[in-house]
Write an enzyme that holds these catalytic residues in place. Structure first.
Site, PDB file in Angstrom:
ATOM      1  N   LYS A  92      41.850  41.221  36.404  1.00 55.18           N
ATOM      2  CA  LYS A  92      41.816  40.616  34.848  1.00 55.18           C
ATOM      3  C   LYS A  92      43.471  39.905  34.444  1.00 55.18           C
ATOM      4  O   LYS A  92      43.714  39.458  33.611  1.00 55.18           O
ATOM      5  CB  LYS A  92      41.406  41.287  33.953  1.00 55.18           C
ATOM      6  CG  LYS A  92      40.101  42.014  34.418  1.00 55.18           C
ATOM      7  CD  LYS A  92      39.375  42.433  32.984  1.00 55.18           C
ATOM      8  CE  LYS A  92      38.185  42.408  33.512  1.00 55.18           C
ATOM      9  NZ  LYS A  92      37.465  44.254  34.189  1.00 55.18           N
ATOM     10  N   GLU A 114      36.670  39.538  24.318  1.00 53.82           N
ATOM     11  CA  GLU A 114      35.850  40.864  23.889  1.00 53.82           C
ATOM     12  C   GLU A 114      36.573  41.753  25.455  1.00 53.82           C
ATOM     13  O   GLU A 114      37.262  41.203  26.142  1.00 53.82           O
ATOM     14  CB  GLU A 114      34.244  40.031  24.562  1.00 53.82           C
ATOM     15  CG  GLU A 114      34.002  39.452  25.935  1.00 53.82           C
ATOM     16  CD  GLU A 114      35.317  38.874  26.208  1.00 53.82           C
ATOM     17  OE1 GLU A 114      35.499  37.701  25.708  1.00 53.82           O
ATOM     18  OE2 GLU A 114      35.345  38.879  28.197  1.00 53.82           O
ATOM     19  N   SER A 373      39.806  45.900  42.866  1.00 53.53           N
ATOM     20  CA  SER A 373      39.959  45.026  41.797  1.00 53.53           C
ATOM     21  C   SER A 373      40.669  45.841  40.993  1.00 53.53           C
ATOM     22  O   SER A 373      41.590  45.118  39.925  1.00 53.53           O
ATOM     23  CB  SER A 373      38.640  44.841  40.643  1.00 53.53           C
ATOM     24  OG  SER A 373      37.945  45.721  41.208  1.00 53.53           O
TER      25      SER A 373
HETATM   26  C1  LIG Z   1      36.232  44.177  34.818  1.00 53.28           C
HETATM   27  C2  LIG Z   1      36.648  44.741  36.246  1.00 53.28           C
HETATM   28  C3  LIG Z   1      35.401  44.510  36.901  1.00 53.28           C
HETATM   29  C4  LIG Z   1      34.153  43.551  36.891  1.00 53.28           C
HETATM   30  O1  LIG Z   1      34.421  42.173  36.217  1.00 53.28           O
HETATM   31  P1  LIG Z   1      34.015  41.187  37.518  1.00 53.28           P
HETATM   32  O2  LIG Z   1      34.688  39.468  36.456  1.00 53.28           O
HETATM   33  O3  LIG Z   1      32.644  40.976  38.017  1.00 53.28           O
HETATM   34  O4  LIG Z   1      35.441  40.963  38.003  1.00 53.28           O
HETATM   35  C5  LIG Z   1      35.320  45.008  38.145  1.00 53.28           C
HETATM   36  N1  LIG Z   1      36.686  45.504  38.685  1.00 53.28           N
HETATM   37  C6  LIG Z   1      38.147  46.177  37.400  1.00 53.28           C
HETATM   38  C7  LIG Z   1      38.490  47.302  37.539  1.00 53.28           C
HETATM   39  C8  LIG Z   1      37.496  45.963  36.381  1.00 53.28           C
HETATM   40  O5  LIG Z   1      38.913  45.931  35.058  1.00 53.28           O
END
Ligand SMILES: *Cc1c(COP(=O)(O)O)cnc(C)c1O
Length: 391
Positions: A92, A114, A373
């Site tokens: 993010k 948000e 992610s």
């Molecule tokens: C917020 C988040 C997601 C989901 O958000 P996307 O916009 O779909 O990427 C996925 N993995 C992690 C670690 C997150 O913090």
């Protein structure tokens, strides 16, 4: 002429996307779109963005060969794109940083955002602290409770966290509050959206800043394997890590692009085309036009909507979208921790669960990239409770 063709330039992906908001909000968003289009090709702006990606976020991050997991499964070679190693522990920050540098150039005096899991809130609070702008984070009350440490983290970073009690007290209500704030405080406030969702220009802006993931992974896989991967696998909440992980492969038709939704919030797999939060996309509405409740164990995936480009990629067949259950994610969470020494976020664990399934079906000369992610430190308490409840 369909009503979509008339606004084709305004962020449409096929029939999905667009901007369905009151006129006063549209004026604000259009001006953000204008500024984004001006700066996205600006040499100085991009140099500044790249500088912070390297010196502050810690990019580029590795594309790690998961040798133990690959050997154990005996199928495709598995690589992990290590967004978990970024400053603040997830993808993010790539987007938060890009938007905040844009906000600064637009002369914004205040940032709002948000957050669901708290990760985007932390990323925004971090980036706000770095550029010295005050920020307010809207978070569903239920989420503030299950991610209490992230709330404290945001406060440490100097942010004001507003717990939204309306409705079911989740991400959806937090988004509603943030839009209200933006209209009320237009002129000095920049709304930093955390995923590839929302009205124009957010989906393309967030994709632009997240596409650094696939820019790097493509270069890295060509260096390591001398060929493109068979598939990219990414979890899909709002869809920002997935679209960033897919972006530079969209034209490489031989690369399968696979989004993994939680079975408990399957917006693409079971949603219907609808306008929600100011944009058109597949959304979890029931026959009566009421939002279906979702219940994913991963707060960051617990959302009824999804970014419009994913709905489009689904409609054309370029993207494949599957689901993984919370139980499967919980098992993958433990498996990656044990076998590779990497504790993944519960969100990412959905991608790992499917990646393991896929690797089994493929051959040894296939290569897959799973987008890791985020890291799982934020989820350890929750997993502890879930596992003890099971026992
Ligand atoms: C917020 C988040 C997601 C989901 O958000 P996307 O916009 O779909 O990427 C996925 N993995 C992690 C670690 C997150 O913090």
């Amino acid at each position: 002429m369909s009503k979509f063709e008339s606004t084709a330039e305004k962020g449409y992906f096929g029939e999905f996307g667009g901007s369905f908001v009151p006129d006063e909000l549209k004026v604000i968003l259009d001006s953000i779109g204008e500024q984004f289009n001006k700066y996205k090709g600006d040499k100085e702006f991009l140099e500044e963005y790249r500088y912070y990606l390297k010196e502050y976020v810690g990019r580029e991050n590795p594309l790690t060969f998961a040798k133990n997991l690959t050997d154990k499964i005996g199928g495709a070679k598995i690589y992990l794109k290590r967004e978990d190693l970024n400053h603040t522990g997830a993808h993010k920050i790539n987007n938060a940083l890009g938007q905040i540098l844009l906000a600064k150039r637009m002369g914004a005096k205040r940032i709002i955002a948000e957050t669901g899991a708290g990760q985007h809130g932390v990323a925004t609070a971090t980036a706000s602290a770095m550029v010295g702008l005050p920020c307010t984070i809207y978070m569903g009350k239920v989420d503030t409770e299950r991610q209490a440490l992230n709330v404290f983290r945001m406060q440490l970073l100097g942010a004001e966290v507003v717990a939204v009690e309306k409705g079911r007290g989740r991400l959806k209500e937090a988004v509603d509050e943030a839009f209200e704030d933006l209209v009320k405080n237009q002129g000095d406030t920049f709304y930093l959206i955390g995923s590839a969702v929302g009205p124009y220009p957010y989906p393309e802006m967030v994709k632009y800043f997240q596409s650094v993931i696939s820019l790097e992974s493509k270069k890295q896989i060509l260096e390591k394997e001398g060929k493109l991967p068979t598939a990219i696998v990414a979890c899909t909440g709002g869809g920002s890590n997935a679209i960033g992980a897919f972006a530079h492969y969209l034209e490489d038709k031989e690369v399968r692009l696979i989004g993994v939704e939680p079975a408990e919030a399957p917006s693409i797999s079971e949603g219907v085309p609808a306008v929600f939060h100011g944009y058109k996309s597949l959304t979890l509405f029931d026959e009566n036009g009421k939002l279906k409740p979702t219940n994913s164990i991963a707060a960051g995936l617990d959302y009824q909507g999804v970014g419009p480009e994913h709905s489009y990629l689904h409609s054309t067949g370029r993207g494949e979208y599957v689901t993984a259950t919370g139980q499967e994610a919980l098992e993958a969470f433990q498996e990656l921790s044990k076998v590779e020494g990497i504790i993944p976020a519960l969100e990412s664990s959905h991608a790992i669960a499917h990646g393991i399934k896929l690797a089994k079906e493929l051959n040894k000369d296939d290569v897959i990239i799973i987008n890791l992610s985020g890291r799982g430190d934020k989820d350890v308490n929750q997993v502890y409770e879930m596992l003890n409840k099971e026992a």
